[in-house]
Each structure stands twice: as structure tokens, then as C-alpha cells.
Scaffold this motif. Sequence first.
Motif, PDB file in Angstrom:
ATOM      1  N   VAL A 170       0.852  -1.187   0.000  1.00  0.00           N
ATOM      2  CA  VAL A 170       0.000   0.000   0.000  1.00  0.00           C
ATOM      3  C   VAL A 170       0.888   1.236   0.000  1.00  0.00           C
ATOM      4  O   VAL A 170       1.813   1.346   0.804  1.00  0.00           O
ATOM      5  N   ALA A 171       0.612   2.147  -0.914  1.00  0.00           N
ATOM      6  CA  ALA A 171       1.342   3.419  -0.986  1.00  0.00           C
ATOM      7  C   ALA A 171       0.329   4.502  -1.325  1.00  0.00           C
ATOM      8  O   ALA A 171      -0.881   4.264  -1.337  1.00  0.00           O
ATOM      9  N   GLY A 176      -2.136  12.003  -2.818  1.00  0.00           N
ATOM     10  CA  GLY A 176      -2.629  11.408  -1.585  1.00  0.00           C
ATOM     11  C   GLY A 176      -3.637  10.294  -1.729  1.00  0.00           C
ATOM     12  O   GLY A 176      -4.248   9.883  -0.742  1.00  0.00           O
ATOM     13  N   ARG A 177      -3.836   9.773  -2.934  1.00  0.00           N
ATOM     14  CA  ARG A 177      -4.769   8.659  -3.124  1.00  0.00           C
ATOM     15  C   ARG A 177      -4.095   7.334  -2.779  1.00  0.00           C
ATOM     16  O   ARG A 177      -2.896   7.152  -3.012  1.00  0.00           O
ATOM     17  N   GLY A 238       3.687   9.871  13.129  1.00  0.00           N
ATOM     18  CA  GLY A 238       3.718  10.111  11.695  1.00  0.00           C
ATOM     19  C   GLY A 238       2.610   9.428  10.936  1.00  0.00           C
ATOM     20  O   GLY A 238       2.019   8.445  11.390  1.00  0.00           O
ATOM     21  N   ALA A 239       2.317   9.969   9.753  1.00  0.00           N
ATOM     22  CA  ALA A 239       1.321   9.382   8.862  1.00  0.00           C
ATOM     23  C   ALA A 239       1.957   8.283   8.027  1.00  0.00           C
ATOM     24  O   ALA A 239       3.172   8.249   7.825  1.00  0.00           O
ATOM     25  N   LEU A 240       1.133   7.384   7.534  1.00  0.00           N
ATOM     26  CA  LEU A 240       1.632   6.224   6.800  1.00  0.00           C
ATOM     27  C   LEU A 240       2.187   6.635   5.441  1.00  0.00           C
ATOM     28  O   LEU A 240       1.551   7.350   4.680  1.00  0.00           O
ATOM     29  N   ASN A 241       3.390   6.178   5.134  1.00  0.00           N
ATOM     30  CA  ASN A 241       3.952   6.328   3.790  1.00  0.00           C
ATOM     31  C   ASN A 241       3.714   5.071   2.969  1.00  0.00           C
ATOM     32  O   ASN A 241       3.172   5.129   1.869  1.00  0.00           O
ATOM     33  N   THR A 242       4.143   3.933   3.504  1.00  0.00           N
ATOM     34  CA  THR A 242       3.912   2.651   2.837  1.00  0.00           C
ATOM     35  C   THR A 242       3.611   1.583   3.878  1.00  0.00           C
ATOM     36  O   THR A 242       4.002   1.706   5.043  1.00  0.00           O
ATOM     37  N   ALA A 243       2.917   0.546   3.426  1.00  0.00           N
ATOM     38  CA  ALA A 243       2.672  -0.626   4.269  1.00  0.00           C
ATOM     39  C   ALA A 243       2.775  -1.852   3.381  1.00  0.00           C
ATOM     40  O   ALA A 243       2.292  -1.845   2.244  1.00  0.00           O
ATOM     41  N   GLU A 244       3.419  -2.871   3.874  1.00  0.00           N
ATOM     42  CA  GLU A 244       3.482  -4.115   3.109  1.00  0.00           C
ATOM     43  C   GLU A 244       3.227  -5.295   4.032  1.00  0.00           C
ATOM     44  O   GLU A 244       3.602  -5.292   5.204  1.00  0.00           O
ATOM     45  N   MET A 245       2.568  -6.287   3.460  1.00  0.00           N
ATOM     46  CA  MET A 245       2.320  -7.524   4.190  1.00  0.00           C
ATOM     47  C   MET A 245       2.833  -8.689   3.353  1.00  0.00           C
ATOM     48  O   MET A 245       2.498  -8.824   2.180  1.00  0.00           O
ATOM     49  N   ARG A 246       3.681  -9.476   3.967  1.00  0.00           N
ATOM     50  CA  ARG A 246       4.185 -10.693   3.350  1.00  0.00           C
ATOM     51  C   ARG A 246       4.663 -11.630   4.443  1.00  0.00           C
ATOM     52  O   ARG A 246       4.607 -11.288   5.633  1.00  0.00           O
ATOM     53  N   VAL A 247       5.142 -12.789   4.061  1.00  0.00           N
ATOM     54  CA  VAL A 247       5.637 -13.758   5.028  1.00  0.00           C
ATOM     55  C   VAL A 247       7.132 -13.505   5.227  1.00  0.00           C
ATOM     56  O   VAL A 247       7.921 -13.620   4.290  1.00  0.00           O
ATOM     57  N   PHE A 248       7.502 -13.140   6.448  1.00  0.00           N
ATOM     58  CA  PHE A 248       8.900 -12.888   6.792  1.00  0.00           C
ATOM     59  C   PHE A 248       9.497 -14.142   7.413  1.00  0.00           C
ATOM     60  O   PHE A 248       8.817 -14.882   8.136  1.00  0.00           O
TER      61      PHE A 248
END
Length: 343
Positions: A170-171, A176-177, A238-248
Motif C-alpha cells: 500500500v502506498a 494522496g490517493r 507520523g502518517a503512513l507512507n507505505t505498508a506491506e504484508m508478506r511472510v517474513f
Amino acid sequence: MTVRFFFCFIFAGFAALTGACDQQAGSGSLKSSDGVWEMRYQDAVGQSYLNILELRQDGSYATHMQDGTPSDGGSYTISNNIIHFESAYDPRLSRDIAFTRPNASTLEMAIPGLLPVSAEWRRSELKPLFETATVNGREIPLDLPELVASALATQAIPWREDAWPTWIFVAESPIGRAKLTLTFYSRSSGDMLRLDLSKYAMRSFENDGSRFFQEPLPAQFVDLTDIMEKAKNDGVAGALNTAEMRVFGTAGPAWMLATNGPVGVTYSAQTGARLDGDVTGYIAQYESDWDKLGEIWREAMRKYEKSPDKDDPFTQEPYKSTYQKECEARIDADWVAGQCRVR
């Protein structure tokens, strides 16, 4: 429709197109014109485009453009069949536009120019790919577990029957969309399907998946909005810049958040618990690799020190390093075993 848009492009240009063809109004009241409006057309070579305008009940608007015209957003007001758009991103897109309402499902906007032409918009029945919520001034996609399941069923499995989701990213766009990327992996083919999503548009790509994420995401996971709430309660700034979800490797499925604050944070995608330390395993691997390289060179030095032949060509005067020469010239230091040691 094509003729209208042609004149819109010629006389108004890109900026005026956003101002005219993206801006719409109702029959004199906000209530009668709020909702989602669309304009579909084809250009001279047959390329189809879909432009979307959202007129919201709170007096805000958003355009979602697929034809190269800048998307926009801000506030709008209506008075005497004139709609005023106040852009929150580019003052050049703020303007007053005259409009008419031939019927309840049509809105015609006057286009600035030499000729009396207009752009026609119709009420849209198109549903967005995802809804959003605003958190700390950022648009965050809602209901991601349901969205991933839907994309798997309608896009990934028809592509490859054994496809499974491997990554959510997510970015935000320059205005800002929320932007969303989903990837799916096929074990049988080794291929990856990538879906790039905005609220009203999708692009798909097929790539070699051998060097990308392959571990499957869980069917159920904690939604990003809930993770953001946990981060807020934990005092993450702070506001969100990026979010990622995966298997670490060391943490399993996890959400990794990067904010415009001083530090990021990671949460388990299965329990929502905050995870400290390096969940990627990168730091541990990095240090392990350096330890192995260091040991190789230490062993080489041990063999060199044990060698009875000390007639090393590097010890000859013309080859001495500048550092060594400077050390030997000092009265308070000696060059010993390759190091400058102060007395």
C-alpha cells in the motif's frame, strides 16, 4: 461523446479538461448532484477511457482520470447553475464551470473556449475496487482480506489454478490517493501475477516469479486499518507512507509500516501483536556473511604471518603506502605489523 471530448481537449488543454470535464454539479443543490459520475469515450485510434468524478455529500470532490489528465480533489460549491471547484492540489485546476441537467442521470458541463461545447457526464453504477478511510491524513484501503480473496477468485485463479497471494503493498499517489499492489504466485509455472489497483482502475502484469515472494499469505489476517489503530495506540508517530504484508522468515505473516515519523514498526498479521527486532532476517544474514568473509581473511593473514619468507615486495621503498611513509616520518610513532602505533 467523442466530438465533445475532442473540443474539450483542443480548447481547454489538459488543465482545463480537469477543470471542466472533471468538474460537475447538480441542478442547483448539492444534494441533487452528489454521487459518482462517469465519462466514457474513445479517442481517434479507438482507445477507450473511463473518467470518474465523485461529488460527495460533505462538499468534497475527487476525480479519477484514466486518459492522462491529472486527477484532482478538493471542495466544491454550487450557486445558480455554476459549480465552483477549489482544488486542494493545484490552484490552476480551481475554476467556475456552468452546467445544465438535461435529466436526472445526465450532467453537461460547459467547456471554456471559443465554441459553445460541453462535456457530458452520466451517473455511474460502477463500484470502486475498494473503499478507503482516512487515518492521520492518509487514505487507507478498507477490508483488505475480502479484497484479496475476491482478486484471488476472479483474477488469479483464472490465470493459474494453483495461484496464491504472496504480497500486499500500500502506498499513496502524488495527490494522496491510496494505491494498492497485490501479487500472486504459481508454483507449477513459477510465474507471478501482479495487480496494480487504484479506486477505479486496475492494471495486471505477468512476470517471472522465481526471484519474488513465494510464501502464501494466510486466508484470514488483521486488516490494515486495525493495524494502524494499534500503531496509533502504541504511540507510533507520523502518517503512513507505505505498508506491506508478506511472510517474513523469522516472524511469519506480518505488516511492516513505514511512516513519515522517525521509525517504522512491524505487527503480526495473524495476531496483531507488535514485533520487535529484525523480522526480515536481513541483519542476521548480513552479519553472518561478514563473519564468514572476515574468517577467510583472518585465515589468510595467519598463513601469511607463519610464512618464513618475509621478503615482501610491498615492503620495498617505492611501494610503501603514503600512510606508512607518514607514520615513519613521525617522531612519536612506529610502523609495526602494518599499523602506525603511537609511542
